[in-house]
Design a protein around this motif. Structure first.
Motif, PDB file in Angstrom:
ATOM      1  N   MET A   1      70.962  21.682 -25.387  1.00 44.48           N
ATOM      2  CA  MET A   1      70.546  22.252 -24.001  1.00 44.48           C
ATOM      3  C   MET A   1      72.009  22.053 -23.423  1.00 44.48           C
ATOM      4  O   MET A   1      72.492  21.473 -23.392  1.00 44.48           O
ATOM      5  CB  MET A   1      69.852  21.281 -23.265  1.00 44.48           C
ATOM      6  CG  MET A   1      67.965  21.908 -24.107  1.00 44.48           C
ATOM      7  SD  MET A   1      66.758  20.361 -23.376  1.00 44.48           S
ATOM      8  CE  MET A   1      66.861  22.010 -21.398  1.00 44.48           C
ATOM      9  N   TYR A   2      72.228  23.419 -22.864  1.00 43.46           N
ATOM     10  CA  TYR A   2      73.571  23.871 -22.414  1.00 43.46           C
ATOM     11  C   TYR A   2      73.186  24.399 -20.592  1.00 43.46           C
ATOM     12  O   TYR A   2      72.143  25.283 -20.297  1.00 43.46           O
ATOM     13  CB  TYR A   2      74.560  23.916 -22.646  1.00 43.46           C
ATOM     14  CG  TYR A   2      74.407  25.091 -23.014  1.00 43.46           C
ATOM     15  CD1 TYR A   2      74.212  26.905 -22.447  1.00 43.46           C
ATOM     16  CD2 TYR A   2      73.520  25.783 -24.360  1.00 43.46           C
ATOM     17  CE1 TYR A   2      74.342  27.892 -22.995  1.00 43.46           C
ATOM     18  CE2 TYR A   2      73.534  26.774 -24.743  1.00 43.46           C
ATOM     19  CZ  TYR A   2      73.708  27.856 -24.068  1.00 43.46           C
ATOM     20  OH  TYR A   2      73.558  29.325 -24.199  1.00 43.46           O
ATOM     21  N   LEU A   3      73.997  24.578 -19.831  1.00 42.03           N
ATOM     22  CA  LEU A   3      74.271  25.545 -18.469  1.00 42.03           C
ATOM     23  C   LEU A   3      75.471  25.903 -18.298  1.00 42.03           C
ATOM     24  O   LEU A   3      76.467  25.659 -18.520  1.00 42.03           O
ATOM     25  CB  LEU A   3      74.072  24.022 -17.246  1.00 42.03           C
ATOM     26  CG  LEU A   3      72.501  22.996 -16.926  1.00 42.03           C
ATOM     27  CD1 LEU A   3      73.064  22.443 -15.829  1.00 42.03           C
ATOM     28  CD2 LEU A   3      71.858  24.645 -16.137  1.00 42.03           C
ATOM     29  N   LYS A   4      74.351  27.131 -18.343  1.00 39.33           N
ATOM     30  CA  LYS A   4      76.036  27.965 -18.081  1.00 39.33           C
ATOM     31  C   LYS A   4      76.009  28.899 -17.071  1.00 39.33           C
ATOM     32  O   LYS A   4      74.795  29.867 -16.466  1.00 39.33           O
ATOM     33  CB  LYS A   4      75.355  29.452 -19.643  1.00 39.33           C
ATOM     34  CG  LYS A   4      76.383  30.252 -19.553  1.00 39.33           C
ATOM     35  CD  LYS A   4      75.939  31.143 -20.756  1.00 39.33           C
ATOM     36  CE  LYS A   4      77.390  32.734 -20.939  1.00 39.33           C
ATOM     37  NZ  LYS A   4      77.367  33.116 -21.248  1.00 39.33           N
ATOM     38  N   CYS A   5      76.846  28.839 -16.040  1.00 40.81           N
ATOM     39  CA  CYS A   5      77.065  29.680 -15.073  1.00 40.81           C
ATOM     40  C   CYS A   5      76.990  31.291 -15.063  1.00 40.81           C
ATOM     41  O   CYS A   5      78.397  31.470 -15.632  1.00 40.81           O
ATOM     42  CB  CYS A   5      78.584  28.688 -14.381  1.00 40.81           C
ATOM     43  SG  CYS A   5      78.469  29.881 -12.710  1.00 40.81           S
ATOM     44  N   SER A   6      75.573  32.057 -14.199  1.00 46.43           N
ATOM     45  CA  SER A   6      76.263  32.838 -14.288  1.00 46.43           C
ATOM     46  C   SER A   6      77.276  33.489 -13.886  1.00 46.43           C
ATOM     47  O   SER A   6      77.836  35.512 -13.921  1.00 46.43           O
ATOM     48  CB  SER A   6      74.562  33.862 -13.678  1.00 46.43           C
ATOM     49  OG  SER A   6      75.037  33.513 -12.578  1.00 46.43           O
ATOM     50  N   TYR A   7      78.329  32.609 -12.869  1.00 51.97           N
ATOM     51  CA  TYR A   7      78.921  33.910 -11.574  1.00 51.97           C
ATOM     52  C   TYR A   7      80.600  33.917 -13.122  1.00 51.97           C
ATOM     53  O   TYR A   7      81.348  34.626 -13.236  1.00 51.97           O
ATOM     54  CB  TYR A   7      79.542  33.027 -10.296  1.00 51.97           C
ATOM     55  CG  TYR A   7      80.209  33.609 -10.219  1.00 51.97           C
ATOM     56  CD1 TYR A   7      80.191  34.576  -9.281  1.00 51.97           C
ATOM     57  CD2 TYR A   7      81.309  33.617  -9.577  1.00 51.97           C
ATOM     58  CE1 TYR A   7      81.493  35.460  -8.214  1.00 51.97           C
ATOM     59  CE2 TYR A   7      82.341  33.120  -9.091  1.00 51.97           C
ATOM     60  CZ  TYR A   7      82.008  34.571  -8.118  1.00 51.97           C
ATOM     61  OH  TYR A   7      83.178  35.312  -7.445  1.00 51.97           O
ATOM     62  N   CYS A   8      80.739  32.503 -13.144  1.00 51.65           N
ATOM     63  CA  CYS A   8      82.703  31.996 -14.018  1.00 51.65           C
ATOM     64  C   CYS A   8      81.873  31.665 -15.139  1.00 51.65           C
ATOM     65  O   CYS A   8      83.073  32.095 -15.658  1.00 51.65           O
ATOM     66  CB  CYS A   8      83.187  30.773 -12.977  1.00 51.65           C
ATOM     67  SG  CYS A   8      82.176  29.554 -13.190  1.00 51.65           S
ATOM     68  N   GLY A   9      80.786  31.543 -15.359  1.00 51.46           N
ATOM     69  CA  GLY A   9      80.976  31.677 -17.046  1.00 51.46           C
ATOM     70  C   GLY A   9      81.060  30.034 -18.054  1.00 51.46           C
ATOM     71  O   GLY A   9      81.258  30.189 -19.447  1.00 51.46           O
TER      72      GLY A   9
END
Length: 550
Positions: A1-9
C-alpha cells in the motif's frame, strides 16, 4: 500500500507488516506467518483460502519453498531444545527414584531408562516413501527423540532424465549431496528398524541416556537390530531388555484363533464330531473377540505376578470350553471367586446353566494355541504391563497435521513432527515458542486461541475416561458387527434378485383380503380410443372416452 499526494505526486510506501530482517530487508512477517499456518495444506491450499477470502494471492511458489526451508531449520532447532529439556527431567526423576540406574560411560554420568519405540508411515500399507520413528519415555511419557526416514528427494527426481556423465550434473550432485532428502536405503518396512538403531546409537551423545529397556509391539525385527547395534557399541555391558506391549500381545490370541478357523475352512475339513468349526455354538467371530478381550484382561490385572498371570489365562481356556470328563467345579477351579468374579458359575453355582460355551471337541484343538501364548518367555515380557498407547496418540497428532490422504514431502513431514513434539510435551502453547524463534510475536489473539485449545483438549480427555463415555463406546462396538449391518449394506448384494435375510422371527400373516366383484368388460371396439377402468370398493364400472390418436 502507498500514499500518493494528488498535488505534488510524491509517493510514500506503507508496508502491511514489518520485515523480519529489520529495515534493511528480509521477508515480511505476514508472509512467514502465512507459511507457518498453512504448511498442512501446502501453497495450493493457501491460494484457495486467499481466493475464498477475497485476499491477494500468497507468495510465489519459489518464495514459499524458501520460507519452508527456514521454517524447517527453526522447527528442528526448537524441537531439539524441547526434547533435551524432557531428557533432563527424565534423568533427574530416574536418578532420584533409583540411584543404581546411573552409570559412568566414557567419563560422563549416564542414566539407564526405558523407552517405547514405534514407527509410523506417511501412507497406509507398506509402500510409503516416508516413515517416522518416535522414542517415548516410559516414566514421564514425553517424546525424547525421533527419526524421519525418506526414500525420495524431489530435486533428485527432477534430474532423473539428465545425462549422468555431464559436467553440470556432476557439479550439481556434489553440491546437492549435503542437503539431499534421501536418508534410507531399503524397503519401507525397514524404516522402523533403521530409525530405532539411529535413536539408540546417539542416546548417550545427545541425551546423556542409555536406553536399557525396549518396549515394542513385536511387529518388526526392530528389537533384534537394536540389540545387535548396542552389543557392537558397548558389548555385553549394557544389554537391552525387551518388554512387550500388552495391547499387541492381546491381539495374538485373536489372530491365532482366526487363522486356525480359516485354515480349517479352506481345507474343507470338519471337526471330529462331524460339525463345522464355526456357526451357532461354535468358534464364531464374536466368541473369538470375547476370548481375546479376556486374554488382555488376564495380563493387565496380574502385572508383576507370572504364576497368577498364567493361571488367569488358562482359566479362560477351561471356562470357555466344555469338558465332560470332569465336574464343573474342576473346570472352573482357576476362575476368580468372590463378589467381584466374572465367572457365572461361582456367582450362583446352583442356578448355573451350560450356555454359550464351546463343545468339548475344541479341547485338544485349541490347547496348542494356549500353550504357546502362556509361554514363560512371552509373559515375562508382559510383567510390567506396558503399552504403546502414547505412541499411538503421537501418531494421531502427527497425521492430523500432515494428512495421509494427500502427498506430503519430507520437509512438510519434518515440520509436522517438530510441531507434534512441542504439542505433546508442553501443550499447544508451544507453537508460540516456534513463532518467537522465527522472530514473530505471537500476538494476543493467537495466545488466547492456543490456551483455549489446551483447555478443550484437557476437558475432552476427562470426558473420554468417564464411565458414561465408556459404556457408550462399548455399545457402539457391540453394534459394529450386528446382523442389521448385513441387512443394510453388503457389497454388490442389493441387485434385482436380492432377498434380504430375516432375523429368524416369523412375521404375522396378513388377514385375507376381501375379494372384489368382477364385471365382464366388452371387447374393445375397432375405432380408435382409450378404455379407462375406474375401480372403487364393491363397485366397478367402465367408461369410454374417445380421443384422437397422435
Amino acid at each position: 500500500m502507498y500514499l500518493k499526494c494528488s498535488y505534488c505526486g510524491i509517493i510514500t510506501p506503507l508496508n502491511t507488516s514489518t520485515r523480519l530482517g529489520g529495515k534493511g530487508g528480509g521477508p515480511h512477517e505476514v508472509n512467514r506467518r502465512s507459511v507457518l499456518s498453512s504448511h498442512q495444506w501446502g501453497r495450493a491450499g493457501l491460494a484457495k483460502f486467499c481466493a475464498g477470502m477475497e485476499l491477494p494471492p500468497p507468495v510465489t511458489k519459489k518464495a514459499y519453498n524458501q520460507h519452508m526451508k527456514q521454517v524447517e531449520k527453526l522447527a528442528v532447532s526448537n524441537a531439539e531444545t524441547l526434547m533435551c529439556e524432557a531428557a533432563e527431567r527424565l534423568r533427574q526423576l530416574a536418578s532420584h527414584e533409583d540411584e543404581e540406574c546411573v552409570v559412568e560411560i566414557d567419563g560422563q554420568s549416564v542414566c539407564k531408562v526405558a523407552v517405547s519405540i514405534d514407527g509410523t508411515w506417511q501412507k497406509r500399507g507398506h509402500s510409503s516413501k516416508i516413515g517416522v520413528v518416535f522414542a517415548v519415555s516410559v516414566m514421564t511419557g514425553e517424546i525424547i527423540d525421533y527419526e524421519v526416514k525418506s526414500l525420495i528427494c524431489k530435486e533428485c527426481s527432477s534430474k532423473e532424465h539428465t545425462d549422468k556423465t555431464s559436467a553440470d550434473y556432476l557439479s550439481w550432485k556434489e553440491s546437492h549431496a549435503s542437503h539431499c532428502e534421501v536418508n534410507h536405503v531399503g524397503s519401507s518396512e525397514e524404516m522402523e528398524s533403521s530409525g530405532a538403531v539411529s535413536i539408540f546409537s546417539r542416546s548417550i551423545e545427545k541425551r546423556k541416556l542409555i536406553y536399557s529397556t525396549f518396549v515394542g509391539d513385536g511387529d518388526s525385527s526392530c528389537f533384534g537390530r537394536v540389540n545387535s547395534k548396542m552389543i557392537e557399541l558397548y558389548g555385553d555391558k549394557y544389554p537391552v531388555v525387551k518388554e512387550e506391549c500388552v495391547g499387541h500381545v492381546q491381539k495374538r490370541l485373536g489372530t491365532a484363533l482366526r487363522n486356525y478357523k480359516r485354515n480349517i475352512k479352506m481345507a474343507g475339513l470338519k471337526m471330529s464330531d462331524g460339525g463345522k468349526v464355526d456357526g451357532r455354538g461354535r468358534l464364531t467371530d464374536n466368541f473369538v473377540d470375547r476370548m481375546q478381550k479376556y486374554y488382555g484382561r488376564a495380563i493387565r490385572e496380574n502385572a508383576g505376578d507370572l504364576h497368577q498371570m498364567k493361571n488367569s489365562v488358562w482359566a479362560i481356556y477351561h471356562h470357555m470350553i466344555k469338558d465332560d470328563s470332569c465336574t464343573l467345579e474342576e473346570q472352573h477351579k482357576l476362575c476368580p471367586k468372590g463378589e467381584g468374579t466374572w465367572c457365572k458359575f461361582w456367582k450362583a453355582p446352583e442356578e448355573y446353566k451350560e450356555d454359550n460355551r464351546l463343545p468339548c471337541v475344541f479341547i485338544d484343538e485349541l490347547k496348542p494355541i494356549f500353550i504357546r501364548l502362556t509361554n514363560d518367555d512371552l509373559l515375562k515380557r508382559c510383567l510390567q504391563g506396558q503399552t504403546q498407547n502414547r505412541n499411538e496418540s503421537i501418531n494421531g497428532q502427527l497425521w492430523s497435521r500432515c494428512p495421509k490422504s494427500r502427498y506430503c514431502g519430507k520437509r512438510r513431514v519434518v515440520i509436522a513432527v517438530c510441531e507434534t513434539v512441542g504439542v505433546f510435551n508442553t501443550g499447544a502453547a508451544s507453537k508460540a515458542s516456534l513463532l518467537e524463534s522465527c522472530g514473530i510475536s505471537p500476538g494476543r489473539n493467537m495466545l488466547k486461541a492456543l490456551k483455549k485449545e489446551d483447555q478443550e483438549r484437557i476437558a475432552s480427555a476427562a470426558h473420554k475416561i468417564s464411565s458414561k463415555y465408556r459404556k457408550r463406546r462399548q455399545t457402539i462396538r457391540s453394534m459394529k458387527n450386528s446382523k442389521a449391518d448385513k441387512l443394510a449394506y453388503q457389497a454388490g448384494a442389493f441387485g434385482t434378485s436380492f432377498k434380504p435375510e430375516t432375523d429368524g422371527r416369523k412375521k404375522k400373516k396378513n388377514p385375507p383380503k376381501k375379494k372384489k366383484s368382477t364385471v365382464a368388460l366388452p371387447a374393445p371396439s375397432s375405432s380408435s380410443g382409450l378404455d379407462i377402468v375406474f375401480v372403487v370398493p364393491d363397485v366397478e364400472f367402465v367408461a369410454k372416452e374417445r380421443t384422437e390418436q397422435k
